[in-house]
Write an enzyme that holds these catalytic residues in place. Sequence first.
Site, PDB file in Angstrom:
ATOM      1  N   ARG A  41       0.819  -1.214   0.000  1.00  0.00           N
ATOM      2  CA  ARG A  41       0.000   0.000   0.000  1.00  0.00           C
ATOM      3  C   ARG A  41       0.857   1.270   0.000  1.00  0.00           C
ATOM      4  O   ARG A  41       0.483   2.275  -0.613  1.00  0.00           O
ATOM      5  CB  ARG A  41      -0.944  -0.026   1.211  1.00  0.00           C
ATOM      6  CG  ARG A  41      -1.892   1.177   1.309  1.00  0.00           C
ATOM      7  CD  ARG A  41      -2.846   0.961   2.483  1.00  0.00           C
ATOM      8  NE  ARG A  41      -3.531   2.178   2.867  1.00  0.00           N
ATOM      9  CZ  ARG A  41      -4.731   2.565   2.403  1.00  0.00           C
ATOM     10  NH1 ARG A  41      -5.363   1.810   1.512  1.00  0.00           N
ATOM     11  NH2 ARG A  41      -5.293   3.682   2.818  1.00  0.00           N
ATOM     12  N   ILE A  83      -6.932   8.159  -1.079  1.00  0.00           N
ATOM     13  CA  ILE A  83      -6.905   6.704  -1.084  1.00  0.00           C
ATOM     14  C   ILE A  83      -7.783   6.266   0.079  1.00  0.00           C
ATOM     15  O   ILE A  83      -7.662   6.768   1.195  1.00  0.00           O
ATOM     16  CB  ILE A  83      -5.463   6.170  -0.949  1.00  0.00           C
ATOM     17  CG1 ILE A  83      -5.434   4.634  -0.986  1.00  0.00           C
ATOM     18  CG2 ILE A  83      -4.770   6.701   0.274  1.00  0.00           C
ATOM     19  CD1 ILE A  83      -4.017   4.063  -1.017  1.00  0.00           C
ATOM     20  N   SER A  84      -8.716   5.368  -0.181  1.00  0.00           N
ATOM     21  CA  SER A  84      -9.702   5.003   0.835  1.00  0.00           C
ATOM     22  C   SER A  84      -9.067   4.261   2.000  1.00  0.00           C
ATOM     23  O   SER A  84      -8.008   3.621   1.875  1.00  0.00           O
ATOM     24  CB  SER A  84     -10.797   4.120   0.223  1.00  0.00           C
ATOM     25  OG  SER A  84     -11.551   4.828  -0.728  1.00  0.00           O
ATOM     26  N   GLN A  85      -9.726   4.336   3.140  1.00  0.00           N
ATOM     27  CA  GLN A  85      -9.361   3.573   4.325  1.00  0.00           C
ATOM     28  C   GLN A  85      -9.215   2.091   3.958  1.00  0.00           C
ATOM     29  O   GLN A  85     -10.026   1.545   3.212  1.00  0.00           O
ATOM     30  CB  GLN A  85     -10.469   3.765   5.356  1.00  0.00           C
ATOM     31  CG  GLN A  85     -10.324   3.011   6.646  1.00  0.00           C
ATOM     32  CD  GLN A  85     -11.579   3.168   7.501  1.00  0.00           C
ATOM     33  OE1 GLN A  85     -12.632   3.554   7.015  1.00  0.00           O
ATOM     34  NE2 GLN A  85     -11.459   2.846   8.775  1.00  0.00           N
TER      35      GLN A  85
END
Length: 213
Positions: free
Chosen positions: A35, A61-63
């Site tokens: 990530r 960027i999403s959780q």
Amino acid sequence: MQDAASLRRAMVDEQIIARGISNPRVIAAMLRVPRHRFVPEAPIAAAYADGPWAIGAGQTISQPYIVALMIELADVAPGARILEIGAGSGYAAAVMGEIAAHVTALERLPELADRARATIRALGYDNIDIIAADGMAGWPSDAPYDAILVPAGAARLPPALPDQLAPGGRLVMPIGGRFQQQLTRFTRSADGTLTEEHHGGVMFVPLIGAEGA
């Protein structure tokens, strides 16, 4: 300082599995995808933290948990063809690329699409296409898709997308207002009708496109 692999393992254990994600393909994929490579401006520990992270141009960027939840709800499986509307950093596309046969990911902002494409290529994925395009119309040339994921909120489902789902296909998208939505899964039956399920409140950036949001 923990290394990236240890941080990723902790992220999956504490943020993903502990919150009820049980699909082994999703868990394995999130353990494999680095990530931190998708948010190079962030400290490595922050890339694996329990929250979204800004990636520029007003996008995030999403959780990690939300990425896992959407992919689990979409039932991304080996052999599947996937469409993502709003590629952002490319992280979710990479997670899905670990599972599916092919991922087409559209990103409206060319600078984000270029960066996501470069990251995807550097990591060696050959089953993911990052395309700079307005996602409101989907990508009919590669349809039908087994799943469509839209990690951006809108008041309604973009009308072009359901027809691009294969029979039995799933579309996962936050539906609601600008600052609060319901994460919604639509499933297309053989006759083209959609069933709708709600999976909790979420807050996403708005989906923006030619048809409005």
